[in-house]
Scaffold this active site. Sequence first.
Site, PDB file in Angstrom:
ATOM      1  N   SER A 220     -29.537  -8.237 -17.343  1.00  0.00           N
ATOM      2  CA  SER A 220     -30.386  -7.722 -16.278  1.00  0.00           C
ATOM      3  C   SER A 220     -30.452  -6.189 -16.487  1.00  0.00           C
ATOM      4  O   SER A 220     -29.525  -5.749 -16.754  1.00  0.00           O
ATOM      5  CB  SER A 220     -29.864  -8.263 -14.790  1.00  0.00           C
ATOM      6  OG  SER A 220     -30.684  -7.653 -13.864  1.00  0.00           O
ATOM      7  N   TYR A 233     -22.614  -8.598  -9.008  1.00  0.00           N
ATOM      8  CA  TYR A 233     -23.639  -8.840  -9.831  1.00  0.00           C
ATOM      9  C   TYR A 233     -24.071  -7.960 -10.851  1.00  0.00           C
ATOM     10  O   TYR A 233     -24.085  -8.097 -12.188  1.00  0.00           O
ATOM     11  CB  TYR A 233     -24.790  -9.045  -8.924  1.00  0.00           C
ATOM     12  CG  TYR A 233     -26.039  -9.494  -9.953  1.00  0.00           C
ATOM     13  CD1 TYR A 233     -26.154 -10.885 -10.178  1.00  0.00           C
ATOM     14  CD2 TYR A 233     -27.068  -8.733 -10.385  1.00  0.00           C
ATOM     15  CE1 TYR A 233     -27.319 -11.425 -10.934  1.00  0.00           C
ATOM     16  CE2 TYR A 233     -28.236  -9.170 -11.173  1.00  0.00           C
ATOM     17  CZ  TYR A 233     -28.310 -10.607 -11.329  1.00  0.00           C
ATOM     18  OH  TYR A 233     -29.382 -10.963 -12.126  1.00  0.00           O
TER      19      TYR A 233
END
Length: 367
Positions: A220, A233
């Site tokens: 990501s 995350y």
Amino acid sequence: MASPSSEPSPIFDNLDLDLVVKVLSHTIFSPFFVVFVPIFFVFQGAKVTDPGIIGWGVYYVGLSLFWFLRWYSRLYRNQGSLLFGPPRFDWGEQIVLITGGSSGIGELLANTLAVRNVTVVVLDIKPIVTENYNITYYKCDVSKWEEVNTVAARIREEIGDPTVIINNAGVVQGKLILDLTPEDVQQTFGVNTLAHFWTLKAFLPAMLEQKEGHIVTMSSVMGITGTAQMTDYCASKASLIALDQSLRYELDHRYNASKIRTTVVCPGHVLTPMFQGVELPSSFFWRFLFPSLPPVAVVKRIIAALDEQHSQQIFLPFYANFAPYINHLPSFLRDFAQWFTTADYAMQHFDKRFTRRSEDSPENKED
């Protein structure tokens, strides 16, 4: 901060920076287009010695050189040769393993490949809803080595050795660091990071025997640029970028298996249920510069990367290409970018929404 759910103008709904870049890359920044510009002016009566024609000629040469070096660099990096590209990718001979393939990007990717008569294996904690006989589902918590190892033996016996691994499974907690429980942190790193190690340990040996294969790592942009309320995350996705780079060098220099390709995908905000609670500005200016991605855009790019058979880094949408450089900016510019994107407040109300959703359907965490 407004919600992205407000109705956009139907005229400008699909107009964003990525569309502009795409049009420019096929026109003014394309050698195949630019070469006809001076020819057109010559046919209209301009002389070859005119400054304008010479300028276009110089621009064409420079542009062609840039694209050639870019193409040559990738070809040599992957093939070690300028003359020979990779053979045609035979989809009918592939066994594609997708983790987290029962929802979001993984589900769309599994069904898209299955329609192309590709043998697809899905690992997830919940079944994939599909009627396509090319998809085989195995219940597996990919964060646990014992389950992955057990399921891997069944897959090898019942279907065969996967030739493509797409490590897609992921979870997000959306909590401030002090609100994260030990179980939250363990789940995040178990699914987002450790699962990649377990699938590689289980399926990479067969690829090494064949000296061919492709490993797709879903990371990501958040793995490059940290934001508030995403500490676990962001850290888990950052580790995947390092994993992809290290794996590339191990395959090239230690296992002598350069034809096993590695692709890392770093998308921005994708419109999947996992990030449904994210709040982003809804103004046209925001949507133009920082468009959210439909899952199909990510799926198409992954399939194209498999077809190309080149190891690569994929940044989507266009603004994501600048993410690797943002941390090198002076601190005041870096802080301005963080403020301008409102990144530190996008998850401000995510926690309650996510908790409520996960209570209703606890297995929906894996995407």
